[in-house]
Design a protein around this motif. Structure first.
Motif, PDB file in Angstrom:
ATOM      1  N   LYS A 168       0.903  -1.376  -0.123  1.00 13.99           N
ATOM      2  CA  LYS A 168      -0.173   0.132   0.023  1.00 13.99           C
ATOM      3  C   LYS A 168       0.590   1.221   0.050  1.00 13.99           C
ATOM      4  O   LYS A 168       0.434   2.150  -0.571  1.00 13.99           O
ATOM      5  N   ALA A 169       2.048   1.072   0.761  1.00 10.61           N
ATOM      6  CA  ALA A 169       2.839   2.238   0.747  1.00 10.61           C
ATOM      7  C   ALA A 169       3.537   2.800  -0.509  1.00 10.61           C
ATOM      8  O   ALA A 169       3.962   3.977  -0.789  1.00 10.61           O
ATOM      9  N   SER A 170       3.514   1.753  -1.480  1.00 10.82           N
ATOM     10  CA  SER A 170       4.132   2.104  -2.497  1.00 10.82           C
ATOM     11  C   SER A 170       3.418   3.008  -3.543  1.00 10.82           C
ATOM     12  O   SER A 170       4.141   3.445  -4.324  1.00 10.82           O
ATOM     13  N   CYS A 171       2.221   2.884  -3.223  1.00  8.02           N
ATOM     14  CA  CYS A 171       1.155   3.878  -3.995  1.00  8.02           C
ATOM     15  C   CYS A 171       1.568   5.307  -3.550  1.00  8.02           C
ATOM     16  O   CYS A 171       1.101   5.820  -2.433  1.00  8.02           O
ATOM     17  N   ARG A 172       2.107   6.237  -3.858  1.00  5.86           N
ATOM     18  CA  ARG A 172       2.097   7.609  -3.617  1.00  5.86           C
ATOM     19  C   ARG A 172       2.100   8.552  -4.772  1.00  5.86           C
ATOM     20  O   ARG A 172       2.425   8.228  -5.883  1.00  5.86           O
ATOM     21  N   THR A 173       1.911   9.640  -4.393  1.00  5.56           N
ATOM     22  CA  THR A 173       1.800  11.047  -5.214  1.00  5.56           C
ATOM     23  C   THR A 173       2.922  11.876  -4.912  1.00  5.56           C
ATOM     24  O   THR A 173       3.163  12.332  -3.790  1.00  5.56           O
ATOM     25  N   LEU A 174       3.633  12.062  -5.934  1.00 10.65           N
ATOM     26  CA  LEU A 174       4.960  12.825  -5.810  1.00 10.65           C
ATOM     27  C   LEU A 174       4.853  14.259  -6.535  1.00 10.65           C
ATOM     28  O   LEU A 174       4.394  14.330  -7.555  1.00 10.65           O
ATOM     29  N   PRO A 175       5.524  15.142  -5.853  1.00  6.07           N
ATOM     30  CA  PRO A 175       5.508  16.489  -6.678  1.00  6.07           C
ATOM     31  C   PRO A 175       6.453  16.396  -8.100  1.00  6.07           C
ATOM     32  O   PRO A 175       7.422  15.608  -7.991  1.00  6.07           O
ATOM     33  N   MET A 176       6.039  17.163  -8.758  1.00  5.23           N
ATOM     34  CA  MET A 176       6.623  17.119 -10.158  1.00  5.23           C
ATOM     35  C   MET A 176       7.265  18.820 -10.361  1.00  5.23           C
ATOM     36  O   MET A 176       6.498  19.679 -10.963  1.00  5.23           O
ATOM     37  N   PRO A 177       8.513  18.940 -10.185  1.00  4.42           N
ATOM     38  CA  PRO A 177       9.140  20.323 -10.126  1.00  4.42           C
ATOM     39  C   PRO A 177       9.107  20.828 -11.608  1.00  4.42           C
ATOM     40  O   PRO A 177       8.871  19.803 -12.578  1.00  4.42           O
TER      41      PRO A 177
END
Length: 290
Positions: A168-177
């Motif tokens: 579950k922790a592998s699903c993540r939303t990351l910022p895109m500079p």
């Protein structure tokens, strides 16, 4: 059990365990602890303790089922001594080595997946699984929610896309500079012009414009390092490089855990404890000066 795990275990049984015991001529009820121990010692000549521990898991489970089905009286694997797993210390590039790698990759099809692995600390399956629907230019985010894995299908190994993650922790939303967004916008224009990419299309493609097979990415990366006289590391070590650069710059471990998608903070701490010690040394030097 995940299909990839099942495929891996099946290969272990068919490729190593079954042939070894078949050649001994032993029957199921004739297998003793000493025979299993001999198998482990034989295999440790060519494989790691971690691999033999996987062999043990398969053998133990098979004999446990045999006991349940009254085929044998006891599970002799219970008294076999498993090898101790050697603690793994990740390898990684320095900042200078990482930048040299990216500079030499410019214009090569490997540049995009390698850059994303370095910046986001992605696993191989994660970078290959990024689809255009995972990228939101309006809010500047990239979602890690799909994977492409290498598994056995109908007796042959193929690369397969999945809409699920192992943890579950592998699903993540990351910022895109802005810099990353500009790179991906350019990639989109080069491929689709002003049209909107089909959302299910993959971002990283091979020279033929097809989704990249997992083993092909790893092999091509290794070959590129050799051809350009760069220190050889695994593709997965780009993930460790990302973590090391963050930790060496005093990024809290909880943030590193979330960035990498580790299931627990202890996983991050165990992997990078040696790097944390380097930051403690820096703190000691600062206090000494004070």
């Amino acid at each position: 059990m995940e299909k990839t795990t099942f495929s891996s275990y099946t290969q272990m049984v068919k490729g190593k365990i079954a042939p070894y015991f078949r050649n001994t001529g032993l029957t199921l009820d004739g297998i003793q602890a000493k025979h299993i121990q001999s198998f482990y010692l034989h295999e440790l000549k060519t494989v790691s303790p971690g691999t033999v521990i996987h062999y043990h898991a398969n053998i133990h489970k098979a004999l446990k089922d045999a006991v349940r089905l009254d085929l044998v009286d006891r599970n002799v694997a219970d008294i076999v001594e498993r090898p101790k797993k050697v603690p793994y210390i990740p390898r990684y590039y320095s900042l200078e080595e990482a930048n040299e790698l990216l500079d030499k990759l410019r214009g090569h099809w490997l540049w995009l997946p390698v850059m994303l692995c370095l910046f986001y600390g992605l696993r191989r399956s994660e970078v290959l699984g990024i689809q255009w629907r995972s990228i939101d230019f309006s809010v500047g985010t990239i979602q890690i929610q799909h994977t492409r894995v290498y598994q056995e299908v109908d007796g042959r190994k193929v690369s397969v896309g999945r809409d699920t993650m192992k943890q579950k922790a592998s699903c993540r939303t990351l910022p895109m500079p802005e810099e990353i967004a500009a790179i991906l916008q350019e990639e989109k224009r080069n491929r689709y012009g002003e049209e909107t990419p089909p959302p299910e299309n993959y971002l990283c493609l091979n020279p033929e414009g097809e989704p990249i097979a997992s083993n092909y990415l790893s092999q091509s990366f290794k070959q590129f390092l050799r051809e350009h006289s760069l220190r050889e590391i695994r593709l997965h070590d780009l993930r460790h490089t990302c973590a090391s650069l963050l930790i060496q710059r005093r990024t809290p471990l909880i943030e590193v855990q979330q960035w990498l998608g580790h299931s627990t903070l202890s996983t991050t701490a165990d992997l990078y404890a040696h790097l944390e010690y380097e930051t403690k040394l820096a703190s000691a030097q600062t206090l000494k000066k004070i």
